[in-house]
Design an enzyme around this catalytic site. Structure first.
Site, PDB file in Angstrom:
ATOM      1  N   HIS A 300       0.824  -1.202   0.000  1.00 45.65           N
ATOM      2  CA  HIS A 300       0.000   0.000   0.000  1.00 45.65           C
ATOM      3  C   HIS A 300       0.867   1.265   0.000  1.00 45.65           C
ATOM      4  CE1 HIS A 300      -4.394   1.044   0.880  1.00 45.65           C
ATOM      5  NE2 HIS A 300      -3.827   2.237   0.776  1.00 45.65           N
ATOM      6  N   ILE A 334       7.998   1.961  -7.722  1.00 41.64           N
ATOM      7  CA  ILE A 334       8.486   1.918  -9.111  1.00 41.64           C
ATOM      8  C   ILE A 334       8.640   3.347  -9.631  1.00 41.64           C
ATOM      9  CG2 ILE A 334       7.856   1.249 -11.475  1.00 41.64           C
ATOM     10  CD1 ILE A 334       7.575  -1.397 -10.391  1.00 41.64           C
TER      11      ILE A 334
HETATM   12  C1  LIG Z   1      -2.448   9.173  -2.332  1.00 40.33           C
HETATM   13  C2  LIG Z   1      -2.656   7.689  -2.365  1.00 40.33           C
HETATM   14  C3  LIG Z   1      -3.934   7.175  -2.254  1.00 40.33           C
HETATM   15  C4  LIG Z   1      -4.146   5.797  -2.295  1.00 40.33           C
HETATM   16  N1  LIG Z   1      -5.426   5.326  -2.243  1.00 40.33           N
HETATM   17  C5  LIG Z   1      -5.635   3.985  -2.338  1.00 40.33           C
HETATM   18  C6  LIG Z   1      -6.954   3.476  -2.354  1.00 40.33           C
HETATM   19  O1  LIG Z   1      -7.933   4.205  -2.319  1.00 40.33           O
HETATM   20  N2  LIG Z   1      -7.096   2.134  -2.409  1.00 40.33           N
HETATM   21  C7  LIG Z   1      -6.025   1.276  -2.469  1.00 40.33           C
HETATM   22  O2  LIG Z   1      -6.203   0.065  -2.513  1.00 40.33           O
HETATM   23  N3  LIG Z   1      -4.763   1.747  -2.490  1.00 40.33           N
HETATM   24  C8  LIG Z   1      -4.550   3.072  -2.442  1.00 40.33           C
HETATM   25  N4  LIG Z   1      -3.268   3.551  -2.479  1.00 40.33           N
HETATM   26  C9  LIG Z   1      -2.126   2.615  -2.652  1.00 40.33           C
HETATM   27  C10 LIG Z   1      -1.798   2.431  -4.139  1.00 40.33           C
HETATM   28  O3  LIG Z   1      -2.800   1.691  -4.799  1.00 40.33           O
HETATM   29  C11 LIG Z   1      -0.474   1.694  -4.345  1.00 40.33           C
HETATM   30  O4  LIG Z   1      -0.511   0.486  -3.637  1.00 40.33           O
HETATM   31  C12 LIG Z   1       0.767   2.492  -3.931  1.00 40.33           C
HETATM   32  O5  LIG Z   1       0.596   3.862  -4.153  1.00 40.33           O
HETATM   33  C13 LIG Z   1       1.986   1.993  -4.722  1.00 40.33           C
HETATM   34  O6  LIG Z   1       3.150   2.600  -4.286  1.00 40.33           O
HETATM   35  P1  LIG Z   1       3.841   3.888  -4.985  1.00 40.33           P
HETATM   36  O7  LIG Z   1       3.007   5.063  -4.628  1.00 40.33           O
HETATM   37  O8  LIG Z   1       5.193   3.910  -4.369  1.00 40.33           O
HETATM   38  O9  LIG Z   1       3.887   3.640  -6.476  1.00 40.33           O
HETATM   39  C14 LIG Z   1      -3.037   4.927  -2.434  1.00 40.33           C
HETATM   40  C15 LIG Z   1      -1.754   5.446  -2.545  1.00 40.33           C
HETATM   41  C16 LIG Z   1      -1.552   6.814  -2.519  1.00 40.33           C
HETATM   42  C17 LIG Z   1      -0.157   7.348  -2.657  1.00 40.33           C
HETATM   43  C1  LIG Z   2      -9.354   7.113   1.435  1.00 39.30           C
HETATM   44  C2  LIG Z   2      -8.152   6.279   1.811  1.00 39.30           C
HETATM   45  C3  LIG Z   2      -8.500   5.152   2.737  1.00 39.30           C
HETATM   46  C4  LIG Z   2      -7.442   5.850   0.593  1.00 39.30           C
HETATM   47  C5  LIG Z   2      -6.180   5.097   0.806  1.00 39.30           C
HETATM   48  O1  LIG Z   2      -6.163   3.894   0.674  1.00 39.30           O
HETATM   49  C6  LIG Z   2      -4.927   5.756   1.111  1.00 39.30           C
HETATM   50  O2  LIG Z   2      -4.901   6.981   1.339  1.00 39.30           O
HETATM   51  O3  LIG Z   2      -3.907   5.062   1.157  1.00 39.30           O
END
Ligand SMILES: Cc1cc2nc3c(=O)[nH]c(=O)nc-3n(C[C@H](O)[C@H](O)[C@H](O)COP(=O)(O)O)c2cc1C
Ligand SMILES: CC(C)CC(=O)C(=O)O
Length: 413
Positions: A300, A334
């Site tokens: 995440h 990445i």
């Molecule tokens: C601002 C932000 C919001 C995210 N929101 C979600 C989300 O709503 N649901 C989810 O499964 N993952 C969420 N993620 C995790 C991303 O899907 C992903 O796993 C992660 O950003 C990958 O790493 P990276 O940012 O280093 O590329 C979020 C990540 C960020 C940075």
């Molecule tokens: C609204 C948030 C729970 C979304 C999320 O997964 C995040 O911010 O990492």
């Protein structure tokens, strides 16, 4: 649009060469509260750093003289029943209007123009249908948080995704509760008033309010924060909003479990079910046993559990366990074409990016996101040529070697 058409020209300044340059440009304008949300990692940020550092612990061992004048970057196998231009997709991230008014619509359009897949967050600022219209066949997945006591709302989202032509529900399993995220608390993060979680008809508060409310015990101390360009002139978190969000709030179900919830999803949708947030081989096994069509190895983006293992380090054991039964994808850290190469060499079928999309959105909206994809594509192509690989299927496990092994082996690889 099909993958062979030429995407529109890009006008990002010439001195911006890498995703890192774009990140620096983005930080010149990004509002402090948005920056804190985007960069936030769990607790002390060890996992965030680990996600970036892990790539440099693996070195590549290139092969020469293999005529790489032309390379084919398409993935080894179809994913979501489709061929893509690259083994790269855009991971779901919530509230993309924080970075650009067109938010998820711009991101989806960029994905479409580059023929790569896009996953939409449950907590997007544009609807399932609007984003599908904008991104067409690239919009493959609806990411799902199962909501406490509100399976009715989850079911409605699933049915809308089916009707709109999505291919998969991507169930996020690493977030029974929001992680401890100090940045959110320090910046008193709140979604600006002009933005909504538009997949829901009511004006619900989101799960991050839950994080703040539980981690920030004295709601009376909630104060306004300084907001920068993207959300300037927006009223910030007030006592009123904090109270409202607590009263009418979507909470991610902390009791989520394999038996009940995968069964519930399987019984309620004909779409593929992907499981996002796997780090242990036995959880990959559980996912398959419960009917998952694919696995996303992910921590995440380091936002949930600090000091947890990086996706890249977790990958080889998961690939071995899965042993080709379902595709294995990966996200986390990445930032270069070479990172894509290393993940594939260690057995991933496909990789996804999160934060870099926000850098593109902040700097130039849809065009900026397209620039991010094109840059990774260009870098990946050069790396493929230098590694002696003419197609993705020629990337071999032996082409990457951990630095630590090299130190003990000398040059005897
Ligand atoms: C601002 C932000 C919001 C995210 N929101 C979600 C989300 O709503 N649901 C989810 O499964 N993952 C969420 N993620 C995790 C991303 O899907 C992903 O796993 C992660 O950003 C990958 O790493 P990276 O940012 O280093 O590329 C979020 C990540 C960020 C940075
Ligand atoms: C609204 C948030 C729970 C979304 C999320 O997964 C995040 O911010 O990492």
């Amino acid at each position: 649009m099909n993958g062979t058409s030429t995407p529109p020209a890009i006008t990002i300044p010439r001195e911006i060469l890498s995703l890192r340059d774009l990140e620096a440009k983005c930080l010149e304008t990004m509002a402090p509260m948005v920056r804190d949300y985007l960069y936030d990692g769990a607790e002390e940020g060890h996992t965030i750093r680990e996600n970036l550092e892990v790539w440099n612990r693996w070195l590549v061992v290139p092969r020469m003289m293999r005529d790489t004048s032309a390379v084919d970057l398409t993935p080894r196998t179809n994913q979501f029943n489709r061929s893509w231009s690259l083994p790269l997709g855009i991971a779901p991230s919530a509230m993309q209007q924080l970075a650009h008014p067109s938010g998820e619509k711009a991101t989806a359009a960029a994905a479409r123009s580059m023929n790569i897949p896009f996953g939409l967050s449950t907590f997007s600022n544009y609807t399932i249908e609007e984003v599908k219209d904008s991104g067409g066949d690239s919009v493959v997945g609806l990411q799902m948080y199962l909501l406490q006591g509100r399976r009715d709302l989850n079911l409605e989202l699933v049915k809308r995704a089916e009707a709109a032509g999505y291919k998969a529900i991507v169930l996020t399993v690493d977030s029974p509760v929001p992680g401890n995220r100090p940045g959110l608390i320090k910046s008193n993060f709140v979604m600006p008033k002009h933005m909504r979680f538009r997949n829901f008809s009511e004006d619900f508060g989101g799960p991050l309010d839950q994080a703040q409310d539980t981690q920030f015990n004295d709601p009376s101390s909630v104060t306004a924060v300084e907001a920068g360009s993207a959300i300037a002139s927006e009223p910030t978190r007030t006592q009123d909003q904090a109270t409202k969000s607590r009263g009418n709030q979507l909470i991610v179900d902390p009791s989520i479990n394999w038996e009940r919830d995968m069964k519930w999803l399987r019984e309620n949708t004909s779409l593929e079910i992907w499981v996002k947030g796997i780090l242990h081989p036995l959880d990959a096994e559980e996912a398959i046993a419960h009917g998952a069509s694919g696995i996303m190895v992910s921590n995440h983006g380091g936002r949930q559990l600090d000091t947890c293992v990086s996706a890249l380090d977790a990958l080889p054991a998961i690939v071995e366990q899965v042993s080709g039964r379902v595709p294995v994808h990966l996200d986390g850290g990445i930032r270069r074409g070479g990172d894509i190469f290393k993940a594939l060499a260690l057995g991933a079928d496909f990789v996804w990016i999160g934060r870099p999309v926000w850098w593109g959105l902040e700097v130039a909206g849809e065009e900026g996101v397209r620039w991010v994809i094109q840059t990774l594509k260009r870098e990946f192509e050069v790396v493929m040529k230098l590694m002696g690989c003419r197609k993705v299927g020629e990337i071999e496990r032996e082409m990457v070697i951990p630095k630590t092994a090299l130190m003990s082996m000398g040059s005897s690889y």
